[in-house]
Design an enzyme around this catalytic site. Structure first.
Site, PDB file in Angstrom:
ATOM      1  N   GLY A  60      -1.950   6.982   3.697  1.00 26.74           N
ATOM      2  CA  GLY A  60      -1.060   8.040   3.216  1.00 26.74           C
ATOM      3  C   GLY A  60      -1.228   8.826   1.830  1.00 26.74           C
ATOM      4  O   GLY A  60      -2.028   8.046   1.033  1.00 26.74           O
ATOM      5  N   SER A  61      -1.362  10.040   1.773  1.00 32.69           N
ATOM      6  CA  SER A  61      -1.184  10.716   0.751  1.00 32.69           C
ATOM      7  C   SER A  61       0.260   9.804  -0.132  1.00 32.69           C
ATOM      8  O   SER A  61       0.559   8.990  -0.025  1.00 32.69           O
ATOM      9  CB  SER A  61      -0.727  12.118   0.871  1.00 32.69           C
ATOM     10  OG  SER A  61      -1.342  12.839   1.357  1.00 32.69           O
ATOM     11  N   GLY A  62      -0.123  10.652  -1.874  1.00 31.65           N
ATOM     12  CA  GLY A  62       0.312  10.079  -3.044  1.00 31.65           C
ATOM     13  C   GLY A  62      -0.120   8.856  -3.788  1.00 31.65           C
ATOM     14  O   GLY A  62      -0.108   8.567  -4.397  1.00 31.65           O
ATOM     15  N   HIS A  63      -0.998   8.427  -3.568  1.00 29.68           N
ATOM     16  CA  HIS A  63      -2.274   8.086  -4.071  1.00 29.68           C
ATOM     17  C   HIS A  63      -3.620   8.474  -4.707  1.00 29.68           C
ATOM     18  O   HIS A  63      -4.835   8.318  -5.350  1.00 29.68           O
ATOM     19  CB  HIS A  63      -3.253   6.818  -2.884  1.00 29.68           C
ATOM     20  CG  HIS A  63      -2.251   5.607  -2.901  1.00 29.68           C
ATOM     21  ND1 HIS A  63      -0.783   5.432  -3.066  1.00 29.68           N
ATOM     22  CD2 HIS A  63      -1.571   5.777  -1.235  1.00 29.68           C
ATOM     23  CE1 HIS A  63       0.163   4.479  -2.414  1.00 29.68           C
ATOM     24  NE2 HIS A  63      -0.792   5.349  -0.762  1.00 29.68           N
ATOM     25  N   LYS A 105      -7.922   0.145   4.336  1.00 33.78           N
ATOM     26  CA  LYS A 105      -6.624  -0.565   3.225  1.00 33.78           C
ATOM     27  C   LYS A 105      -6.201  -1.135   3.852  1.00 33.78           C
ATOM     28  O   LYS A 105      -5.719  -1.216   5.043  1.00 33.78           O
ATOM     29  CB  LYS A 105      -6.306   0.408   2.416  1.00 33.78           C
ATOM     30  CG  LYS A 105      -7.071   1.045   1.354  1.00 33.78           C
ATOM     31  CD  LYS A 105      -5.908   1.676  -0.071  1.00 33.78           C
ATOM     32  CE  LYS A 105      -4.857   2.503   0.269  1.00 33.78           C
ATOM     33  NZ  LYS A 105      -5.132   3.516   1.815  1.00 33.78           N
ATOM     34  N   ASP A 149      -2.112   1.839   8.544  1.00 32.96           N
ATOM     35  CA  ASP A 149      -3.669   1.946   8.773  1.00 32.96           C
ATOM     36  C   ASP A 149      -4.652   1.528   9.235  1.00 32.96           C
ATOM     37  O   ASP A 149      -5.567   1.824  10.620  1.00 32.96           O
ATOM     38  CB  ASP A 149      -4.321   1.880   6.820  1.00 32.96           C
ATOM     39  CG  ASP A 149      -3.184   3.036   6.322  1.00 32.96           C
ATOM     40  OD1 ASP A 149      -2.433   3.695   6.103  1.00 32.96           O
ATOM     41  OD2 ASP A 149      -3.770   2.622   4.954  1.00 32.96           O
ATOM     42  N   HIS A 177       2.523   1.170  -2.972  1.00 28.31           N
ATOM     43  CA  HIS A 177       3.828   1.821  -2.149  1.00 28.31           C
ATOM     44  C   HIS A 177       5.670   1.446  -3.172  1.00 28.31           C
ATOM     45  O   HIS A 177       6.243   1.678  -2.549  1.00 28.31           O
ATOM     46  CB  HIS A 177       3.949   1.864  -1.174  1.00 28.31           C
ATOM     47  CG  HIS A 177       2.687   2.274  -0.312  1.00 28.31           C
ATOM     48  ND1 HIS A 177       1.920   0.904  -0.264  1.00 28.31           N
ATOM     49  CD2 HIS A 177       2.081   3.345   0.103  1.00 28.31           C
ATOM     50  CE1 HIS A 177       0.848   2.062   0.721  1.00 28.31           C
ATOM     51  NE2 HIS A 177       0.902   3.176   0.694  1.00 28.31           N
TER      52      HIS A 177
END
Length: 329
Positions: free
Chosen positions: A53-56, A104, A109, A215
């Site tokens: 996921g994006s945001g990392h 991860k 995922d 998250h």
């Protein structure tokens, strides 16, 4: 919610377009399906593909380049990419020796990368990252979460792949690194997912979340604010208890910002880490400080330790040229 944003639904596409334009010398953006790949592939090299996921950011796209990843598959904010992204990315970067997926340990995922692995026509293998010692299970995982230790695996295995190692050798090396790597984080604030528009969790001005996930998942406990030395001591005690390094062990230390922590504070945390380890006869062989695995604008940090050997040191020191990590070139 105050963010630099035009329309929520366009956030990822516009961010990726800007990223690819800023680093056009290194990466190429594919839009249907979405993935980022190295602009220049190295024939005959095992390809490394990761994602999540994006945001990392800069994880994972920021580590696409020489000495690290060949492709990264970004999902929506905190949402797994899809198997078709992974399969297309693998096909685009495979030059013959196969593809290693670095994953991860989050349920979405793992499920999607395993589906891609099974359906892909490309020879492939998977390395699963589960370095977070804070909790054994969460709403996102079965088993430990994968966090900032992912960066270390991507760097070390990326170097080994550049040196001409086989797919089997790269997988074995990645699994070995994962087993000698452990992380734990702490958060002062939550973050705001653009699509939600509100904070992921509530926390008091005088409270911290010890063992938070990237998250915003709960950690081990909610505690009152404490001096940096005390926070570092709690994180490192859990990490060292897990790794059980020899008294004279040489360690790679990664002090990672979660998105909203000033660099000066991260260096202060490294100084506290250095003192704590030194008092216990543990040596810092290599170090990296910075925001490498973030959680949007969350204020907080994580500490990662890897127990080094000579092979790991060689591959850490080797040249890397990616948008968010560069040395030796």
């Amino acid at each position: 919610m105050k963010k630099f944003i035009n329309h929520v639904d366009d956030f990822l596409a516009e961010s990726l377009a800007g990223f690819a334009a800023a680093h056009a010398d290194l990466v190429v953006l594919n839009n249907e399906p979405v993935f980022v790949r190295r602009k220049v592939l190295k024939p005959g090299k095992v390809a490394l593909v990761s994602g999540g996921g994006s945001g990392h950011e800069p994880l994972h796209s920021g580590f696409v380049g020489h000495g690290m990843l060949d492709a990264a598959c970004p999902g929506q904010i905190f949402t797994s990419p899809t198997p078709d992204q992974m399969m297309a990315a693998a096909m685009a970067v495979d030059t013959g020796p196969g593809v290693l997926f670095i994953v991860k340990n989050y349920s979405g995922d793992v499920m999607n990368f395993e589906m891609a692995s099974e359906m892909s026509e490309v020879q492939n293998a998977i390395v699963l990252i589960n370095d977070d010692v804070a909790v054994e299970d969460s709403s996102y995982t079965t088993g430990r979460r994968g966090v900032a230790g992912t960066v270390i695996v991507e760097k070390l295995v990326g170097s080994m792949a550049e040196s001409g190692a086989s797919l089997e050798q790269c997988k074995a090396f990645g699994d070995r690194i994962n087993k000698c790597t452990a992380s734990m984080g702490v958060a002062f604030t939550s973050c705001v997912v653009p699509a939600a528009g509100t904070r992921t969790f509530k926390i008091g001005d005088d409270e911290i979340e010890v063992g938070v996930g990237i998250h915003g998942e709960p950690g081990r406990r909610r505690a009152k604010m404490a001096p940096a030395d005390a926070i570092v001591a709690e994180l490192l005690s859990a990490i060292v208890d897990d790794l059980k390094p020899q008294p004279d062990a040489e360690l790679l230390v990664l002090v990672n910002g979660l998105g909203g922590t000033p660099l000066g504070e991260l260096y202060l945390l490294f100084n506290s880490t250095r003192a704590w380890l030194g008092q216990r006869g543990l040596n810092i062989g290599r170090a990296q400080v910075g925001a490498l695995t973030t959680s949007l604008e969350m204020a907080g940090a994580s500490i990662t330790l890897s127990v080094l050997d000579d092979e790991m040191k060689t591959h850490w020191d080797s040249a890397v040229h990616a948008p968010s990590l560069r040395w030796g070139m």
